[in-house]
Every structure is written in structure tokens, then in C-alpha cells.
Design an enzyme around this catalytic site. Structure first.
Site, PDB file in Angstrom:
ATOM      1  N   GLY A 149      99.044 -57.845  91.042  1.00 24.05           N
ATOM      2  CA  GLY A 149     100.268 -58.196  91.746  1.00 24.05           C
ATOM      3  C   GLY A 149      99.971 -58.668  93.159  1.00 24.05           C
ATOM      4  CB  CYS A 150     101.968 -60.643  95.531  1.00 26.20           C
ATOM      5  SG  CYS A 150     103.579 -59.877  95.358  1.00 26.20           S
ATOM      6  CE1 TYR A 151     104.619 -56.674  99.780  1.00 20.76           C
ATOM      7  CE2 TYR A 151     105.863 -56.111  97.812  1.00 20.76           C
ATOM      8  CZ  TYR A 151     105.827 -56.553  99.120  1.00 20.76           C
ATOM      9  OH  TYR A 151     107.001 -56.867  99.759  1.00 20.76           O
ATOM     10  CB  ALA A 154      97.831 -58.031 100.448  1.00 22.01           C
TER      11      ALA A 154
END
Lengths: 346, 346, 346, 346
Positions: A149-151, A154
Site C-alpha cells: 500500500g501507499c502508506y 513510505a
């Protein structure tokens, strides 16, 4: 040429996949499906694709998928992917699933965070977690990859170097995350209505975001033990970009320049992680449209805390770009093939 | 009618002061100065004031200030106010200083954080710190008030109820702050150039922001001991609004609803602090243009942390609105006089 | 105190009405209805109203409306107002209708532009067209006012001085209009989805916008003949504000300063129209949140064209503010009562 | 590999040139200069270039330019280019000048619109006007190209098909243009200060923009006679993108579908002009970051006017992308080499 398909080309992630497929050079788009827009051409769905990619979206058919592709990207929403992905895997296709459905390895955890029973629990744990900076070797050998996922992308890139060396005092870790609106997808809602979003800023799902499970699973793997931390996402009045600010105390006495060194060493060979020069800080605009993750750190001597900052484009390194990076690895291509785009700034 | 003056009407804070003075009803603007625009009328500086307030800005003269006003708002930049404010105070005027120059009580602390020798150290500690929700009685009796900064206002209002009861384990406190661009003032710079700011997000002055000193001084006073915490500000691609997210562990076992109760009780009589209903979260747009501070809390049972969120309009409750609130108190007027504006949304 | 009601308080226009009612001083909100949120309090619908206005929205009842109010603002969508407004008028209430349903005087024109049969054609032409700068006397005597649309307000104020003097060569008139997104209302749609709107600009309903009929009707009345012109609206990536740029050739030879004089003279007594000083140009931000309309003109000697520019806040002078201005006139109050707000800038 | 240089790499145009040079594939960046940042590396000037292009900027030296490059892009500001460009041309380099200094063919016109004496008038008229869709053959043979401005590109592409066929009644033409802020360059100013620009919209240089001369010169050439029209630019609260709306009456009776056909035919072979399907309208976001120009038309039967709309990315088709397109043509490469980027949306 590798023949690739995109299952679910309607959303923002699907659209970004097409962008990278188009300019890749060594792959060919041979199959595109859309549930809501079957029968429509790509420019009818995504008008910026006019004159670029003009494929007509099919309704999904397993037979066609098998017939026409070597590898498929599945860009269906969470909860829908789990119906389809096992079929694709069983049929012998290489599969990169961009949903959350096969990232968690435990069905109970899935139920707890996604409030939904998993319908293919026997496939949990079967996919390689597609974060190339950590699982490069596994991805090269994989035929089924769960794209992070994007979170989580990061957060994991921001913490992995310290986590792996046991330098994070997990009790002290706080992650304050901020994301542009494209992360929420293409379906209109009051929350994302322009007049409600513009010139506005707020937190959401405070300490309850479903991606927390995925982050803790993966950080726990790196740390070699169960970990838990506080994660609070916020919605930025902009389209693309995630910036995460991490607060933690290290487990040992360490100087700021040693931390920089650990990051530089950890990502020494990585093409898409840029550990910034000391004193510079990440800005989301510096990674806009690109597959980069920018990272910096700052020691707060007054409180004994390390502050780490990491920025990505949520639709690229946080979704479609990373999926292409995984595809390159799975296909024996150069890892950066088709991904060497300059960030768009201003 | 109380006769008020604005020293330094050119900037955003000065402009906001004029807005509240105009619609106040019981005060009269009798003196306006500007260093950079002396001789110009207000609409020549702030074109939205055409037909509203058309005073011509004078060059500052102490004699005139004394002659024409009962109370002055000083909206000069940090470092410039300290030359002028003592003269105004000595001359017997009521003074509300919106700069940082008289908020700190210690000259060494000022030097350390503002990198500049204070030129009137004998006045440090002489001003009442103008946060009405905490120092109401003192402000009522004051003739010299140091109006809090925008970040300190949000941080103090967000933490005061817990700090005062000794419930904050200061070792664990992290404050992640996000501000719109108007907080940086009206002077153009690369950082605030539209193409550099729009669709961009970044942290700045990480763990080094000069407002940290003011927050720690005031929180220390509430806590009854020296405190230090990590404060990281970020720049939002929008004009107005601050949202602060606080992470802390309480010193005692406490339930979420008890925390809500503490906040409700603490601010029970306050007109401008809105403790939200449980489950709602602050949004900067809900306080846009108004003097409100919206606060909520969330217990993270997985990590034993409290998350507190507070939102203000940095130019209003974080500057000009609060200054008017102080003026009302200093002048024996109703505290909310002229400040009962509905937030502008959408 | 005049007792006023708001029928349809859910949308942006309803919300703005409440803002002006709250700070008006001589009226009292005694009745609020919402179809979609009946039973909910205002802060549950519009969270920024917490602590400001906390009325509970009723389902509409004619009896209650008559019983509780002297005047009602009807803020229902086009096509819904026409069912209700006649009942309110018949019942003897003063009515200000903010929909388009009673602005046109001709049922065929309504059908043509709104693609819907009018259900109360006998009421067409019965309402006074509520543009106070033109129909002040009529509005003072009216009990039923049709409040102008946002584009028509900007267009009529921008052209009235020239139209009335027969100075517009209508054959040459082009109106290029640009509006913020709040004009489209509060219902989410793909078009107004934040990631689709931000950093984007486009025209819509090119030469086909339904407000064209209303503008031509009213300009024709001023011109004393049928007029037609090209009107193209565009959607700005911002929330509030309309700027219209008018291009026309005058019917007689005229100098730029004479045009300025005509505008200044025409609006000499008007509180809410600001004819700018020569060389200045309107900016939407200078009228943000206020009831002002800013106007300027420019002569293009190279082509013999006049360029006129007019800016309003679409939700204020283009809707709720103008409705309050009409109410003041209908009720014998000062025209500017409750509307003297400073525009919010920055 | 063709060796190319960028003179003036500091600004936004320079930065975009680098982006396209980087991903071109058949050219090599061998020389980069900057006046204000000589001695600095590209990432120190443009932080998003870290890890992408890390050249150090030199001070300009004619000798070095000649020695190291085959072709140079000159991205200096208007008024500075005219000192340097003649030297480069004289030295035998292929030169693409992105400033306005050699677009006009007449020194008096330059003086009139740019308020500055031209210092190399003997070079006026020597450069080929680099709009490939119109002067392709000339560009192929050219060694000195004046790259069109951003507004002229949109205006010329939007009008060329009609102008060339004598279908424009020039007396009736109005061009209403809207541009994002990046067109104004990288130097901070009050006008482009984020809090002044965001949520704001305004016209500027009304009927006086210096690009008017260039548009009239080129449209006159297509029309075969002197033409003049009204051009009004506006500033959009966004970073990239120009949309122009053209209003005109045709010289002959013509149907909307015939107009579409004329456009389709005119641009039949062009890779970068997309004449949209009837009923669709251009949006700046559909060309974001790309070299496309999107065009549509609409007939207004009520007024006998044609409305034409054209959208480009001002930094790409309006500057750097077009320069690369010119370079490809001048160098015998495929016209679209390195320019086949998908627009970035959302």
C-alpha cells in the site's frame, strides 16, 4: 515483448499502470478490463489517454486473460481482488495484485482491520510482499506478488534501515502521515468534494487506519518481534504525494551523522530511494509523478529523539510504479526499466 | 468608543486586525501606521479594504500615538517590535504586542532561539501572556499584553487541560504541526512562490522552530516544571489554518471519555474553544476566518497513547482575533465582542 | 425582530444564509428545514456551526412556516422550489426564492433552458427580480422576490450602466465567465471530485448554460429590446468567486474615462458595487466572503473594444448576501444591515 | 548522440528542457550554464533532479559552448537572450532560443511591446518561427529557431486551420486566455506569493500583453493580411496549463461539423494536436506535463459565433516540449522522439 494485462483499468491506480506500461519499452499491453466501463475505450474513461492508448476495455474473462497475457496487474478494490486473484494464480499467470487482499498473512488480522471475512484465506502468505528494496531476491523468484500500500511503502522505506539493525525503540515510535487525495480513489464522496477539501486539512481514521496491520506485520518481520505503534493519517488539499514524519528514540546512543550513514549504506544500491544530503528535507513535489522515495533524518538533541521524514508519490512508488518495478524483477528485466522519469516540478 | 491604533498595518496580521476592528462596534480606529507604505491609504495596501476602511497610513510617531489612541496593537515583525513597544508602554498606552519580542521572559532564551540580542531585556516578563483561556484574570488587569504566536496558541490550548492536571508524561510528547502559508507573512520568497508551494508538502525547521521556546515556557508554567518536547512544523498548500496533532502517554491510567470530560470541563465557560463531540475530528475549514479553536481526542489502546488534535485559523485565534479578545478583556468589554463571526465554509 | 425561516438549509446557499442571518442583528431564525437531514441539528450538517447556530432542522410544514415566520428564504434546488414557493406566497408570507424557478417570466423559455415543464406557470412574472442595484424600489414594495443567479448577478452588474444608456452594440458582446466550484453545490460528482478539479481548468456548457436565458431577459429589459450574446462559463480550481470578462463594442465613440464615469455615476449610491480606480482590476479574492461586486473597464484602442470585468463571491452577492440585501429592503431595514463584512484576504 | 547544451538552466523552462533531454534517448546533455547559480549542481538548483541529472552549471563561455555542443537551447529571460544568441548563431551552433527576443521580425514592434530597444535588430527575421505544425519544413532546414511563447502556441494552434482558409472574420475575434502561474517564471513576487494567488483569480495586462504582437504577426502571415484582435490573459490558481477560449464569426456560412472537419484535416498528420471528439471539451489536466494541444469547437447558433477552445501545458508545448520537437526536426530525428509522455492525471 512481455504481454501484460491490467484488470481494473478504471481507477487511478489502473490509469497510472497504463502510463508506465505505455512508456516501458519491453512490454506490451494486450488485455485491459473494467467492470464499470466494459466496452468503452481507454480515452472514454481517461480522456488524457486519447491518442496515446486507445484499447477497448473488456469484461474480465479468465480464459482471455490466460490466452492473451503473461503477467497481469490486478488493480481491483480491496475485497474484490480476493475473488479473482486466486483464479489468475491458479491459471499459471504471473500476478501482481495492487489491492490489500494478499498483503496480510493472517485471516484474523484481515477480518479485524478490514471488517470483512477473507474469502481465500488459503492464499494468505502465498504472495511475496512486493517491496523491492527489502525483498528483491524473493520478488525475482516470485510469480505472485502483493504490491504494498501507499502508506506502508513510505513507512517501511522510512524505517527499514533502523528496524533491521534493531535501533528502533518501538515503544516510542509515532508515525504522522499526510496524503494527497488521489490515494482515496476515483469514486466521488462528500469528503473528497472539491469545496470540502480545498483549503482544508484534517486527520482521519486516527489510530485506526487499516494499513496499520500491514505496516506492523512487515516492520515486525524486520525487527524480529511483534511491534505496535501509533499511526495517524491526514488528508492534504492536493492530489499526489505522501509525506510521513516518524518520531522515535533509538535503542542505543547514536549521532545524527551515523544515522545518515546507516540510511546511505542500506539504500546504497537502490535506484529509487534518495537519501538526501544532510540539512535537506523531503518535499512531495520532488517525487511527483516519479518512483522515487526521498528520505532525511534529524536528531533532536533536546529530547533524544530521531525525526525521520520520507516522501513518495502515492500513485507511483506507492502503487503503480512499484508494481512495474516488481514486474521488472519478476521478468528478469532491468529493475528501473520504464521508471526513469524525472519528477514533475513545478 | 475606545480609540485604538494599529502599528504596522501592512502585513497579514495588521490586515486581520483591521477586519476585526471594523466590525467590532465599540472601538474606533484612530491611528494606523506603516513603515513601508506610509502615506498610502489602506485600500492601496490591501485592495479588499476599498469602501470599507480608507484611512491613510502614517509614519509612526510616539506623540501621535499617545495623542490619538487609548490602546495600540503592535503588529511589527519580530526584532522590530522591541524597539518601539517599550516607548508605547512607558507613554502609558495600553499595548498588545503581536510580535514574539515580549513573550519569552528570559533574554538568553530569546538570543538562543531568535539568534538576536534582545534590546529591551528589562521589559521581558513585564507583559502578560495573552492567552485568555489561561490567563483571563491577569489580562483583565493588564496594560501590556504579549499576544501568543500561532503555533503556541494551538499547542497550549490543545495541551493545557492535561498539563494543568499533571496528566502529561512529557517524555513521550510529540507535536506534529501543520500550517497554511499565511503564517509566513506577506513578503514574497522562493519557498512561498505559488508554483513551489501548490501541490507540495514539506516539513521545515524540524525540531528547531523558534516558537518551541515559547511553548515550553508556558507549558512548563502549567506543568509546574521544566518540560521539553519534539515539535515539527510542516507547510500546507493552503492559505489559512493550523492543525496540530499531539501524541503523548498519560501519567495515569485514564479512559478516553474521561479525557473528553477533562477538556469539556476545562473549557466549559470558554466561548472560543469547541471541544468536539466524541468521534468528530477538527478540520481547519471549520474554524476558517473565525476565532474558534476546535479540539478532539482519541485513545489508542494498542499503544497506550493519547492523540489530541487542535485546529485554529492562524491569523485569527493565532493572531488578530486573539488580540481583539485580549483588548476586550483589558477594556472591560464582553470577551466575545466583535469576534462572533461564523467560520467561512465552504 | 423579524422572524425568518430557511427552507432547505443543507446546501451551500442555505449555509451562507444562516451565516448572514446569525450576524444580522435585527432578525431571528425561527424555522429551518431540510429534506435530506430533517431531525438533525445544524452542526451535524454544517460542522462549522457548532456553538454558533444549533437549531434542529424540521421537515417542511406549511402550517409551521406560516406560524413561525414572517419571511422565508427558499434555498431549494431548481425544479423543487416551484412546488413549494406558491404555497408560501399564497399563505401570505414574504418569500425570497433563491432558485431559478421564478426568475424567468416565460414558461416556454423555462422549458427550453431547464428541460422541464414549469408546474406553476401562473406564478411566472409575479416575483420581483431581486437585483437591488436595478430594482430597488420594486423590491421595497415586494412580498415575493426571485433572487438572481450567481452568473446573472455578475453579468447584469457588469453591463447595466452601459445597457441602460444604449451603449452596448449587442451583436459584439461576448461574456467569458469563470466560477469557483461552490457554485455547483454540495452534491459530490466526478466533475467536482478533488483530484479531477485541482490543478485543472475547463469550460463547460459552452454557449448553452441555462442562466443565459435569465441574463438575456434582464439585459433585454434594460436595453429595451431583445438581446442575445455568447456566454461561456469555465470552472476554476478554487472554491468561491466569479470573474466575468465582457467584450463589446460601444454604439458610439466614447473614451475610457467616460466609461469609468458612467459606471461611477450609475453606482454612486450603491454600497455593494465598487467601481475600482482606473488601472486596477478586480480579483475574486478582494470580494471573498463579502457582498461586494468589483468592476473595472479597459479600452482597447487597437480594436475599438471595451473590456469590462466584474467579480463577485458567487455564494454571497451571487446568492445568500443578495437575498439578505433583498430582505432588508423588503422589511424597511437599512439595505446594508448585517452585510458589512470585510472580504477575507488572504 | 547529438550533444546539446542548455544556456540558463535555472528557471522553469530550463528545468523542463532538462527533463525532456534526460529521457530523449538520442541526445546527450554536454553543457549547462546558469548565471545566478554558476558552480552549483543541478540538484542544488532543482532538488527533484537529485540522482537524475547531476551536472554542475558553468558560467557561460562561448568557447566552451562551441567546443562541447552541436545545438544549444537558450532559456534566458527576454532582453538577455538578445545579447547572447547572435554569438551562438555566428559561431555556427544550431540554436533554439526560447525567449521572445527573436520571434518578432520588426524592431519597432519589439520596442513598442517590450519597452526596450532591441540590441541585435539585424537578427530579427533571421530565426525560423518554431511552430512545427505550421513551419515544419522551414524548421527542418533551420539552424536558428525562435521558439514560440506559451500564449502564442495555444492561440496559433487554435486558430491556424480557420485562419489559413480565410474563415476568420478578424473584426469579431476575441481571445480570452487563462494561464497557470508557472508561466510567470521562478522569481518570487507579491503577485505570485502563495497566499495572494491561491483561491484567487484575476485578469492582468488587459488588452496589453506583449505576446499580442507575436500572435498578430503570425496570424497575419497565415491570413495574408494585417490582423488585430483583443487578447486578455488571466491568472489561474494552479501551476501548469493554459486554456484559451476564442470567439469569432466565420466569414462564410458554415456548420459545426464542417469546422470539426477542417480542424481534423489540418492536423491529420500531427502527433501533438488532438482534435477532440465532438461534444468533448479540452481540460488543462488532460495535457498536463505533455506536449499535446487539445482543441474543440462549438457553434453558437443563437449568435452566429464559433467558440474554439485550446489547451496546452505552458511549460511543455508552450516552451520546452516544443523546443525539443524543433530540435528533433532540425536534427533529422523522429519528430516525437522523447516527447511521447502520457499526460499526468490525476
Amino acid at each position: 515483448m512481455i504481454r501484460v494485462g491490467v484488470i481494473g483499468a478504471t481507477g487511478y491506480t489502473g490509469s497510472e499502470l497504463l502510463r508506465f506500461i505505455f512508456s516501458h519499452g519491453q512490454i506490451e499491453l494486450t488485455y485491459v478490463t473494467s467492470y464499470s466501463f466494459a466496452g468503452k475505450s481507454l480515452p472514454e474513461i481517461h480522456p488524457h489517454y486519447r491518442g496515446v492508448l486507445e484499447h477497448v476495455c473488456a469484461s474480465f474473462s479468465l480464459e482471455e486473460a490466460v490466452d492473451k497475457t503473461d503477467l497481469v496487474f490486478c488493480a481491483l478494490p480491496h475485497g474484490e481482488a480476493m475473488d479473482l486473484v486466486p483464479l489468475l494464480v491458479e491459471a499459471g499467470l504471473k500476478v501482481i495484485d495492487l489491492s490489500a487482499d494478499f498483503r496480510l498473512t493472517n485471516a484474523d488480522t484481515y477480518l479485524k482491520w478490514y471488517k470483512k471475512e477473507h474469502c481465500a484465506p488459503q492464499y494468505l502468505g502465498k504472495a511475496v510482499y512486493g517491496l523491492p528494496e527489502i525483498y528483491k531476491q524473493e520478488i525475482k523468484n516470485a510469480s505472485f506478488v502483493a504490491n504494498p500500500g501507499c502508506y506502508p511503502t513510505a513507512v517501511l522505506l522510512g524505517l527499514a534501515p533502523l528496524a533491521e539493525q534493531g535501533l528502533v525503540d518501538w515503544e516510542t515510535l509515532v508515525v504522522d502521515a499526510k496524503s494527497g487525495t488521489s490515494g482515496a480513489g476515483r469514486v466521488p464522496s462528500t469528503t473528497l468534494h472539491f469545496p470540502e477539501c480545498a483549503e482544508n486539512f484534517r486527520a482521519y481514521k486516527v489510530a485506526e487506519h487499516q494499513h496499520t496491520a500491514e505496516m506492523e506485520q512487515e516492520l515486525g518481520r524486520l525487527a524480529g518481534k511483534r511491534v505496535a505503534f501509533t499511526f495517524v493519517p491526514h488528508l492534504l488539499p492536493m492530489v499526489r504525494g505522501i509525506l510521513c514524519t516518524f518520531y522515535l528514540r533509538p535503542t542505543v546512543k547514536i549521532k545524527e551523522n551515523e544515522v545518515w550513514d546507516i540510511y546511505r549504506e542500506f539504500y546504497r544500491k537502490e535506484k529509487f530511494v534518495r537519501v538526501l544530503p544532510a540539512a535537506l528535507m523531503p518535499e512531495t513535489r520532488n517525487v511527483y509523478g516519479s518512483n522515487f522515495c526521498d528520505i532525511a533524518c534529524k536528531w533532536d538533541p533536546r529530547t533524544g529523539r530521531l525525526v525521520i521524514l520520507a516522501a513518495i508519490d502515492n500513485l507511483v512508488k506507492g502503487a503503480a510504479g512499484q508494481a512495474l518495478q516488481n514486474m521488472n524483477l519478476m521478468s528478469g528485466l532491468k529493475e528501473e526499466q520504464g521508471l526513469q522519469l524525472v519528477p514533475l516540478r513545478p
